[in-house]
Design a protein around this motif. Structure first.
Motif, PDB file in Angstrom:
ATOM      1  N   LEU A  10       0.875  -1.170   0.000  1.00  0.00           N
ATOM      2  CA  LEU A  10       0.000   0.000   0.000  1.00  0.00           C
ATOM      3  C   LEU A  10       0.912   1.220   0.000  1.00  0.00           C
ATOM      4  CD1 LEU A  10      -2.787   1.385   0.363  1.00  0.00           C
ATOM      5  CD2 LEU A  10      -2.451   1.122   2.822  1.00  0.00           C
ATOM      6  N   PHE A  11       0.737   2.119  -0.964  1.00  0.00           N
ATOM      7  CA  PHE A  11       1.620   3.272  -1.090  1.00  0.00           C
ATOM      8  C   PHE A  11       0.829   4.547  -1.342  1.00  0.00           C
ATOM      9  CE2 PHE A  11       0.952   1.688  -5.333  1.00  0.00           C
ATOM     10  CZ  PHE A  11       0.812   2.822  -6.111  1.00  0.00           C
ATOM     11  N   GLU A  12       1.476   5.667  -1.077  1.00  0.00           N
ATOM     12  CA  GLU A  12       0.883   6.978  -1.333  1.00  0.00           C
ATOM     13  C   GLU A  12       1.894   7.808  -2.108  1.00  0.00           C
ATOM     14  OE1 GLU A  12      -1.201  10.702   0.996  1.00  0.00           O
ATOM     15  OE2 GLU A  12       0.239   9.466   2.083  1.00  0.00           O
ATOM     16  N   ILE A  13       1.402   8.533  -3.114  1.00  0.00           N
ATOM     17  CA  ILE A  13       2.245   9.447  -3.881  1.00  0.00           C
ATOM     18  C   ILE A  13       2.059  10.837  -3.280  1.00  0.00           C
ATOM     19  CG2 ILE A  13       2.699  10.478  -6.123  1.00  0.00           C
ATOM     20  CD1 ILE A  13       1.487   7.934  -7.358  1.00  0.00           C
ATOM     21  N   ASP A  17       4.852  19.813  -4.874  1.00  0.00           N
ATOM     22  CA  ASP A  17       4.206  21.119  -4.874  1.00  0.00           C
ATOM     23  C   ASP A  17       3.031  21.207  -3.908  1.00  0.00           C
ATOM     24  OD1 ASP A  17       2.554  19.462  -6.293  1.00  0.00           O
ATOM     25  OD2 ASP A  17       2.424  20.734  -8.068  1.00  0.00           O
ATOM     26  N   THR A  18       2.831  20.167  -3.084  1.00  0.00           N
ATOM     27  CA  THR A  18       1.850  20.282  -2.009  1.00  0.00           C
ATOM     28  C   THR A  18       2.518  21.028  -0.865  1.00  0.00           C
ATOM     29  OG1 THR A  18       2.452  18.122  -1.138  1.00  0.00           O
ATOM     30  CG2 THR A  18       0.548  18.210  -2.588  1.00  0.00           C
ATOM     31  N   PRO A  19       1.781  21.657   0.006  1.00  0.00           N
ATOM     32  CA  PRO A  19       2.369  22.438   1.092  1.00  0.00           C
ATOM     33  C   PRO A  19       3.215  21.593   2.030  1.00  0.00           C
ATOM     34  CG  PRO A  19       0.025  22.809   0.908  1.00  0.00           C
ATOM     35  CD  PRO A  19       0.355  21.708  -0.031  1.00  0.00           C
ATOM     36  N   LEU A  20       4.086  22.241   2.738  1.00  0.00           N
ATOM     37  CA  LEU A  20       5.008  21.611   3.672  1.00  0.00           C
ATOM     38  C   LEU A  20       5.929  20.616   2.975  1.00  0.00           C
ATOM     39  CD1 LEU A  20       2.773  20.901   6.792  1.00  0.00           C
ATOM     40  CD2 LEU A  20       4.319  22.805   6.421  1.00  0.00           C
ATOM     41  N   GLY A  21       6.193  20.863   1.696  1.00  0.00           N
ATOM     42  CA  GLY A  21       7.083  19.985   0.955  1.00  0.00           C
ATOM     43  C   GLY A  21       6.425  18.666   0.647  1.00  0.00           C
ATOM     44  N   TYR A  22       6.640  17.651   1.478  1.00  0.00           N
ATOM     45  CA  TYR A  22       6.091  16.335   1.214  1.00  0.00           C
ATOM     46  C   TYR A  22       5.041  15.966   2.249  1.00  0.00           C
ATOM     47  CZ  TYR A  22       9.933  15.805  -2.003  1.00  0.00           C
ATOM     48  OH  TYR A  22      10.797  15.971  -3.043  1.00  0.00           O
ATOM     49  N   THR A  23       3.872  16.595   2.176  1.00  0.00           N
ATOM     50  CA  THR A  23       2.747  16.193   3.010  1.00  0.00           C
ATOM     51  C   THR A  23       1.494  16.228   2.176  1.00  0.00           C
ATOM     52  OG1 THR A  23       2.044  18.366   3.728  1.00  0.00           O
ATOM     53  CG2 THR A  23       3.787  17.354   5.013  1.00  0.00           C
ATOM     54  N   VAL A 112      10.768  -4.162  -5.522  1.00  0.00           N
ATOM     55  CA  VAL A 112       9.689  -3.235  -5.899  1.00  0.00           C
ATOM     56  C   VAL A 112       9.594  -2.092  -4.900  1.00  0.00           C
ATOM     57  CG1 VAL A 112       7.206  -3.045  -6.259  1.00  0.00           C
ATOM     58  CG2 VAL A 112       8.440  -5.006  -7.148  1.00  0.00           C
ATOM     59  N   TRP A 113       9.743  -2.381  -3.630  1.00  0.00           N
ATOM     60  CA  TRP A 113       9.712  -1.340  -2.602  1.00  0.00           C
ATOM     61  C   TRP A 113      10.822  -0.324  -2.862  1.00  0.00           C
ATOM     62  CZ3 TRP A 113       8.411  -2.682   3.103  1.00  0.00           C
ATOM     63  CH2 TRP A 113       8.335  -1.528   3.866  1.00  0.00           C
ATOM     64  N   GLY A 114      12.018  -0.804  -3.140  1.00  0.00           N
ATOM     65  CA  GLY A 114      13.132   0.085  -3.442  1.00  0.00           C
ATOM     66  C   GLY A 114      12.886   0.905  -4.694  1.00  0.00           C
ATOM     67  N   ALA A 115      12.361   0.265  -5.735  1.00  0.00           N
ATOM     68  CA  ALA A 115      12.087   0.984  -6.983  1.00  0.00           C
ATOM     69  C   ALA A 115      11.021   2.063  -6.779  1.00  0.00           C
ATOM     70  CB  ALA A 115      11.649   0.001  -8.062  1.00  0.00           C
ATOM     71  N   LEU A 116      10.002   1.775  -5.975  1.00  0.00           N
ATOM     72  CA  LEU A 116       8.986   2.796  -5.661  1.00  0.00           C
ATOM     73  C   LEU A 116       9.634   3.985  -4.956  1.00  0.00           C
ATOM     74  CD1 LEU A 116       5.873   0.826  -4.354  1.00  0.00           C
ATOM     75  CD2 LEU A 116       5.929   2.382  -6.282  1.00  0.00           C
ATOM     76  N   THR A 117      10.515   3.702  -4.037  1.00  0.00           N
ATOM     77  CA  THR A 117      11.175   4.751  -3.277  1.00  0.00           C
ATOM     78  C   THR A 117      12.062   5.613  -4.170  1.00  0.00           C
ATOM     79  OG1 THR A 117      11.158   3.293  -1.372  1.00  0.00           O
ATOM     80  CG2 THR A 117      12.583   5.199  -1.237  1.00  0.00           C
ATOM     81  N   ILE A 129       7.297   8.688  -3.218  1.00  0.00           N
ATOM     82  CA  ILE A 129       6.317   7.642  -2.959  1.00  0.00           C
ATOM     83  C   ILE A 129       6.649   7.021  -1.614  1.00  0.00           C
ATOM     84  CG2 ILE A 129       5.355   5.451  -3.737  1.00  0.00           C
ATOM     85  CD1 ILE A 129       5.909   6.336  -6.581  1.00  0.00           C
ATOM     86  N   LYS A 130       5.641   6.975  -0.765  1.00  0.00           N
ATOM     87  CA  LYS A 130       5.796   6.453   0.592  1.00  0.00           C
ATOM     88  C   LYS A 130       5.019   5.144   0.710  1.00  0.00           C
ATOM     89  CE  LYS A 130       3.360   8.428   3.839  1.00  0.00           C
ATOM     90  NZ  LYS A 130       2.832   9.318   4.872  1.00  0.00           N
ATOM     91  N   VAL A 131       5.700   4.079   1.091  1.00  0.00           N
ATOM     92  CA  VAL A 131       5.027   2.806   1.332  1.00  0.00           C
ATOM     93  C   VAL A 131       4.427   2.871   2.730  1.00  0.00           C
ATOM     94  CG1 VAL A 131       5.305   0.318   1.576  1.00  0.00           C
ATOM     95  CG2 VAL A 131       6.521   1.526  -0.232  1.00  0.00           C
ATOM     96  N   ILE A 132       3.131   2.680   2.805  1.00  0.00           N
ATOM     97  CA  ILE A 132       2.399   2.818   4.060  1.00  0.00           C
ATOM     98  C   ILE A 132       2.287   1.486   4.791  1.00  0.00           C
ATOM     99  CG2 ILE A 132       0.164   3.442   5.062  1.00  0.00           C
ATOM    100  CD1 ILE A 132      -0.216   5.268   2.611  1.00  0.00           C
ATOM    101  N   HIS A 133       2.087   0.402   4.017  1.00  0.00           N
ATOM    102  CA  HIS A 133       1.786  -0.886   4.644  1.00  0.00           C
ATOM    103  C   HIS A 133       2.145  -2.018   3.685  1.00  0.00           C
ATOM    104  CE1 HIS A 133      -0.477  -3.594   7.281  1.00  0.00           C
ATOM    105  NE2 HIS A 133      -1.079  -4.076   6.216  1.00  0.00           N
TER     106      HIS A 133
END
Length: 188
Positions: A10-13, A17-23, A112-117, A129-133
């Motif tokens: 489970l990942f989030e992009i 350009d969202t506020p606070l840099g990466y949030t 795959v986790w590394g490639a996403l990162t 890209i942050k892996v959540i779970h």
């Protein structure tokens, strides 16, 4: 007979350009709290729930899969690309919440986790890209996705209530219901 064991990521992009840099918190919320001074426009202070504040076309599933496969080939070479070619499947991706689920065989999980990162740009936009779970079953990923969306949307609803924005408050409630229905309807 051999059983193939899969893992689900489970990942989030999160776009730069969202506020606070990466949030994933919208600009108006953070500026109202005095955290960051963003120029205010004529758009809704919460964007579309604060996650996908872009004016570009939304990211398609194939764009994400191509970027992931390119990242695997670039960072892990032909060996990594060959290992992950067959078992890599994007099971779910929502361009509205920027959350997705990838199915991969258990042995290739870390590749795959590394490639996403390592992906730093999607369709010309800087991101991370942050892996959540990670999970062994898609059902647990669904439950985690719903819980994660609920927590995010409740945070944004509290901010809307604090700013006395009743329209956004009610829209965010509907956004959570739509998101939960979309995730629950996903094929198992």
């Amino acid at each position: 007979m051999v059983r193939f064991k899969n893992r689900y990521l489970l990942f989030e992009i999160i776009y730069a350009d969202t506020p606070l840099g990466y949030t994933s918190i919208p600009a108006a919320t953070t500026s109202a709290l005095g955290v960051v001074n963003q120029p205010s426009g004529e758009e809704s202070p919460f964007g579309d729930t604060g996650r996908n504040n872009c004016r570009l076309p939304p990211l398609a599933n194939k764009d994400l899969v191509f970027a992931l496969k390119d990242s695997i080939a670039e960072n892990f070479g032909d060996y990594g690309a060959g290992l992950t070619q067959r078992p890599l499947t994007l099971k779910y991706f929502s361009p509205h919440t920027n959350i997705g689920i990838i199915r991969i065989s258990r042995e290739e999980l870390h590749i795959v986790w590394g490639a996403l990162t390592f992906i730093k740009e999607l369709k010309g936009r800087s991101c991370m890209i942050k892996v959540i779970h990670t999970s062994g079953t898609i059902k647990k990923c669904q439950l985690t996705t719903i819980r994660y969306d609920r927590d995010r949307i409740m945070f944004l609803r509290n901010q809307a209530q604090r700013l006395r924005d009743t329209q956004t408050y009610s829209q965010l409630g509907l956004a959570f219901k739509d998101s939960a229905d979309e995730v629950s309807a996903m094929e198992i």
